[in-house]
Motif scaffolding. Sequence first.
Motif, mmCIF file in Angstrom:
data_model
loop_
_atom_site.group_PDB
_atom_site.id
_atom_site.type_symbol
_atom_site.label_atom_id
_atom_site.label_comp_id
_atom_site.label_asym_id
_atom_site.label_seq_id
_atom_site.Cartn_x
_atom_site.Cartn_y
_atom_site.Cartn_z
ATOM 1 N N PRO A 1 0.830 -1.206 0.000
ATOM 2 C CA PRO A 1 0.000 0.000 0.000
ATOM 3 C C PRO A 1 0.866 1.259 0.000
ATOM 4 N N ARG A 2 0.469 2.197 -0.786
ATOM 5 C CA ARG A 2 1.177 3.464 -0.871
ATOM 6 C C ARG A 2 0.317 4.531 -0.228
ATOM 7 N N GLY A 3 0.935 5.311 0.590
ATOM 8 C CA GLY A 3 0.183 6.378 1.245
ATOM 9 C C GLY A 3 1.067 7.583 1.402
ATOM 10 N N SER A 4 0.613 8.533 2.189
ATOM 11 C CA SER A 4 1.380 9.757 2.396
ATOM 12 C C SER A 4 2.494 9.568 3.396
ATOM 13 N N GLY A 5 2.430 8.492 4.204
ATOM 14 C CA GLY A 5 3.473 8.234 5.202
ATOM 15 C C GLY A 5 4.545 7.317 4.680
#
Length: 109
Positions: free
Chosen positions: A104-108
């Motif tokens: 998963p890719r996120g802002s963190g």
Amino acid sequence: MTAAIYIGAALAEIAGCFAFWAWLRLDRSPLWLAPGILSLALFAWMLTLVESEAAGRTFAAYGGVYICASLVWLAMVEGVKPDRWDFAGAAICLAGAALIMFGPRGSGA
């Protein structure tokens, strides 16, 4: 589609590198270099076909596929049977490649 591209790229890269290996280590004709160079160019072009926002991530994920394809080459072309350590290492690398591709890719971080 990505898996097919990675498999094709791996075969092209291994064949191209093997052409240089054959010339330098197996005393084959320098004529082996022409298809080797073309094969390496095909490999590089194929990796550009993978949809990704970052080239480095594409190359990193491809590494796991390359390792597995190298073991297939080892067995089919060079006639050397991979051992359990080869298979274990390849499985670890494929797991890492899957994590890079599908994590998963996120802002963190």
